[in-house]
Design an enzyme around this catalytic site. Sequence first.
Site, PDB file in Angstrom:
ATOM      1  N   SER A  36       1.018 -61.354  13.497  1.00 21.45           N
ATOM      2  CA  SER A  36       1.061 -60.460  14.658  1.00 21.45           C
ATOM      3  C   SER A  36       2.097 -60.930  15.683  1.00 21.45           C
ATOM      4  O   SER A  36       2.506 -62.097  15.695  1.00 21.45           O
ATOM      5  CB  SER A  36      -0.319 -60.415  15.312  1.00 21.45           C
ATOM      6  OG  SER A  36      -0.638 -61.701  15.807  1.00 21.45           O
ATOM      7  N   CYS A  78       2.826 -54.179   7.213  1.00 19.55           N
ATOM      8  CA  CYS A  78       3.710 -54.275   8.379  1.00 19.55           C
ATOM      9  C   CYS A  78       4.779 -53.198   8.327  1.00 19.55           C
ATOM     10  O   CYS A  78       5.383 -52.873   9.339  1.00 19.55           O
ATOM     11  CB  CYS A  78       4.359 -55.642   8.443  1.00 19.55           C
ATOM     12  SG  CYS A  78       5.461 -55.924   7.069  1.00 19.55           S
ATOM     13  N   GLU A 123       0.128 -51.388  17.841  1.00 17.68           N
ATOM     14  CA  GLU A 123       0.093 -51.362  16.377  1.00 17.68           C
ATOM     15  C   GLU A 123      -1.380 -51.234  15.980  1.00 17.68           C
ATOM     16  O   GLU A 123      -2.173 -52.136  16.245  1.00 17.68           O
ATOM     17  CB  GLU A 123       0.677 -52.665  15.820  1.00 17.68           C
ATOM     18  CG  GLU A 123       0.704 -52.696  14.306  1.00 17.68           C
ATOM     19  CD  GLU A 123       1.163 -54.039  13.736  1.00 17.68           C
ATOM     20  OE1 GLU A 123       0.821 -55.096  14.305  1.00 17.68           O
ATOM     21  OE2 GLU A 123       1.848 -54.014  12.700  1.00 17.68           O
TER      22      GLU A 123
END
Length: 508
Positions: free
Chosen positions: A237, A292, A392
Amino acid sequence: MNAVTQASNAHVSTVKLLIDGEFVESKTKEWRDIVNPATQEVLARVPFATVEEVDQAVKAAHAAFATWKTTPIGTRLRIMLKLQALIRENMPRIAQTLTAEQGKTLPDAEGDIFRGLEVVEHACSIGTLQQGGFAENVAGGVDTYTLQQPLGVCAGITPFNFPAMIPLWMFPMAIVCGNTFVLKPSEQDPLSTMQLVELAIEAGIPKGVLNVVHGGKEVVDAICTHELVKAISFVGSTAVGTHVYRLGSEHGKRVQSMMGAKNHAVVLPDANREQALNALVGAAFGAAGQRCMATSVAVFVGAAQQWVDELVEKAKTLKVNAGHEPKTDVGPVVSRTAKTRILGLIDSGVKQGATLALDGRDVKVPGYESGNFVGPTVFTDVKTDMDIYTNEIFGPVLVVLTAKTLDEAIAIVNANPFGNGVGLFTQSGAAARKFQSEIDIGQVGINIPIPVPVPYFSFTGSRGSKLGDLGPYGKQVVQFYTQTKTVTARWFDDATVSDGVNTTISLR
Ligand code: NAD
């Protein structure tokens, strides 16, 4: 000894550390369950290693470097040849473990392993990748050449979403370059990673060259601050990647951090509708949106806005089920915590005024009632200041924006702080060429929704998705894992000839 074993008096297996060639039980008191996200079954327990154990792993790697750095390239690459063969043979077994601990579907788990396998295959070309340069006669009788020398102990810190591919981005390339390695896998799903590590040892990686420690922040911080660690590869992250980059850099390490994302797909009205919508649905909801490079924002341009209903219809057809069940499209998300976070963000979208065109919050999966399932979810009427756009989500949630023109769509994408991946769907070469030139994102797909480059290129996420300038595999990572040393040499033909003393910089 294996990487995961069960003591006779225990009811669940424990994951071992790998230190100096031995799989050893951690002495820590802090353990965490590894849980099947579809069933909540506890698969094993993983230790949070002590700082002393991290120190032992790093010191073992440091000691092994003395001989590994001078081990011939051919010997190193033949270990990688053996490793790629072993991974290929064991792929179905590892995929089952990966699905059990991570949740993704079995075919997708095989894809996870395969994309890592390709990096191992590429590592077998190290003979031509790790070459220096040579310039003859840079001055009278003087030659300059470069050496690409290994750094020493390198470390890798990996996320939960690709427990095979991402560890394989790291240790094979670092080791084949002549470094030794300390790997810190995700504590959420380290079992498949450990199966790959077992294969690496079986392939012939000598003791101390590859080490593994498990844990969370304390272990990561111990790696980032250890004086013998020379370089750190991080994938995860943005918050943690930024911390690792800063802490490692402050302690004099070379660091690369691949981090979070918000990947847009821009759909022009001249795109092939069927292909574009299929690609969008696969890229948004595959792996339950936990990639991702997942497409998490679709920008429909002009008349393409009329296709949104059809997109929602396609998303409705996806089958949500446990990853090991045949024909599953969307497995569970990795943990209850992840599910709670995703549901919270969906709720925020509703509260902030977006339209929930498809609601996956109450999905029911017969036989797996306790699984962490979230069904495909689509938001329309989204504004760029809403939490569902600025965060996100890392779940099966697609937010839809609209734009009048390609220029407007490019401006939206470029204003987003992340820079991992972007896609354009069109049949116009001119539009594609304009897009690839003007878009400020490191990885661009033209009619390709998830443009992850194969290992002969490099992963090139940019802006808020990356810290450090070199990518995690491909030619760039050879630069990352080596120090360029420049040698400027002059050899005299005749030892009796001398230029005399010269105290000025040479003008020739
Ligand atoms: P994460 O950042 O929570 O964890 C990554 C690693 O950091 C793990 O090994 C974890 O143990 C460790 N960690 C967690 N908290 C820490 C802390 N406070 N201090 C130090 N270390 C800590 O990431 P995740 O949830 O496992 O993975 C998902 C994230 O990874 C998403 O943001 C995704 O976009 C990103 N990701 C990026 C790429 C890329 O190439 N850009 C690839 C895969 C995943």
